[in-house]
Design a protein around this motif. Sequence first.
Motif, mmCIF file in Angstrom:
data_model
loop_
_atom_site.group_PDB
_atom_site.id
_atom_site.type_symbol
_atom_site.label_atom_id
_atom_site.label_comp_id
_atom_site.label_asym_id
_atom_site.label_seq_id
_atom_site.Cartn_x
_atom_site.Cartn_y
_atom_site.Cartn_z
ATOM 1 N N ILE A 121 44.595 -27.251 7.425
ATOM 2 C CA ILE A 121 43.606 -28.382 7.464
ATOM 3 C C ILE A 121 44.135 -29.708 6.793
ATOM 4 O O ILE A 121 44.004 -30.856 7.043
ATOM 5 C CB ILE A 121 42.235 -28.164 6.662
ATOM 6 N N ARG A 122 44.983 -29.467 5.745
ATOM 7 C CA ARG A 122 45.723 -30.503 4.941
ATOM 8 C C ARG A 122 46.518 -31.293 6.061
ATOM 9 O O ARG A 122 46.619 -32.530 6.079
ATOM 10 C CB ARG A 122 46.431 -30.046 3.852
ATOM 11 N N ILE A 143 39.593 -35.295 11.138
ATOM 12 C CA ILE A 143 39.264 -36.142 10.154
ATOM 13 C C ILE A 143 38.578 -35.699 9.112
ATOM 14 O O ILE A 143 37.400 -35.023 9.210
ATOM 15 C CB ILE A 143 38.150 -37.237 10.990
ATOM 16 N N LEU A 144 39.077 -35.708 7.875
ATOM 17 C CA LEU A 144 38.540 -35.088 6.619
ATOM 18 C C LEU A 144 37.471 -35.705 6.073
ATOM 19 O O LEU A 144 37.506 -37.155 6.051
ATOM 20 C CB LEU A 144 39.614 -34.731 5.675
ATOM 21 N N ALA A 159 32.973 -21.761 -1.859
ATOM 22 C CA ALA A 159 31.760 -22.398 -1.747
ATOM 23 C C ALA A 159 32.006 -24.154 -1.868
ATOM 24 O O ALA A 159 31.437 -24.604 -0.960
ATOM 25 C CB ALA A 159 30.713 -22.039 -3.250
ATOM 26 N N SER A 160 32.738 -24.461 -2.661
ATOM 27 C CA SER A 160 32.847 -26.048 -2.844
ATOM 28 C C SER A 160 33.617 -26.462 -1.565
ATOM 29 O O SER A 160 33.478 -27.612 -0.903
ATOM 30 C CB SER A 160 33.856 -26.275 -4.096
ATOM 31 N N PHE A 161 34.627 -25.452 -1.461
ATOM 32 C CA PHE A 161 35.517 -26.028 0.065
ATOM 33 C C PHE A 161 34.552 -25.966 1.226
ATOM 34 O O PHE A 161 34.691 -27.009 2.029
ATOM 35 C CB PHE A 161 36.694 -25.102 0.044
ATOM 36 N N CYS A 175 34.369 -29.867 2.452
ATOM 37 C CA CYS A 175 35.233 -30.223 3.191
ATOM 38 C C CYS A 175 35.013 -29.667 4.657
ATOM 39 O O CYS A 175 34.815 -30.486 5.579
ATOM 40 C CB CYS A 175 36.593 -29.400 2.701
ATOM 41 N N VAL A 176 35.050 -28.281 4.824
ATOM 42 C CA VAL A 176 34.772 -27.945 6.110
ATOM 43 C C VAL A 176 33.512 -28.048 6.945
ATOM 44 O O VAL A 176 33.765 -28.446 7.826
ATOM 45 C CB VAL A 176 34.608 -26.160 6.088
#
Length: 245
Positions: A76-77, A91-92, A162-164, A168-169
């Motif tokens: 993803i990065r 697009i993040l 959970a944070s990711f 992000c996702v």
Amino acid sequence: MVQSIGKCHVNIQKRTIKGVSRFDVKIATAVADETNLPFVTAENKFEALAAHDAFIETSGALNTISASLMKIANDIRLLGSGPRCGLGELILPENEPGSSIMPGKVNPTQCEALTMVCAQVMGNHVAITIGGSNGHFELNVFKPMIASGLLRSLRLLGDASASFEKNCVRGIQANRQRISKLLHESLMLVTSLNPKIGYDKAAAVAKKAHKEGTTLKEAALSLNVLTEEEFDALVVPEKMLGPSD
């Protein structure tokens, strides 16, 4: 007097043994009732004291998950790198105002955070593995370190996952315009021309397009190896995603 004391000692010892009979089963049942978890007493007490293989296996599962999450985060990065000098296919979410030295740049902070957690969990697994291997004879005294590392790995991986997902996702978007541009400019699409014009001519098309900075279509038409209609019929990326009849 001595005989009486001796009989008393024997009676007390019998009562004590009777009182703790099946204590292991009783305490496991009590803990299970208290926690609503399936606690049971160890079948082999010596094995349970000497080895902690279950902890190592659990840590190994977390290590495997960490390897998978690190691969996903790094993909993803890289796919989100850009917007003009990288791949830029994703697009993040813009969670932060930008880079400290590059105004407007969106840093992949959630990917970075998750990969750091994965690295820490992998390190914890190494420590837990060493701890588990250091059970000497009937006793392994590394349990405090093993328990500490395993609990830390569980908390870190759970919180980071959970944070990711949340930061992000959930907010990732596909840059369809960029994806289409990179797809149709790819020189690897020339492979679909092989059945029609052969390997040598297809290679000439690819080399010409690469050297002159043009598309495969422009190069093929310039070399007069295909018509525009033939090229469009042959080069269909959607048909190259899997086996075809």
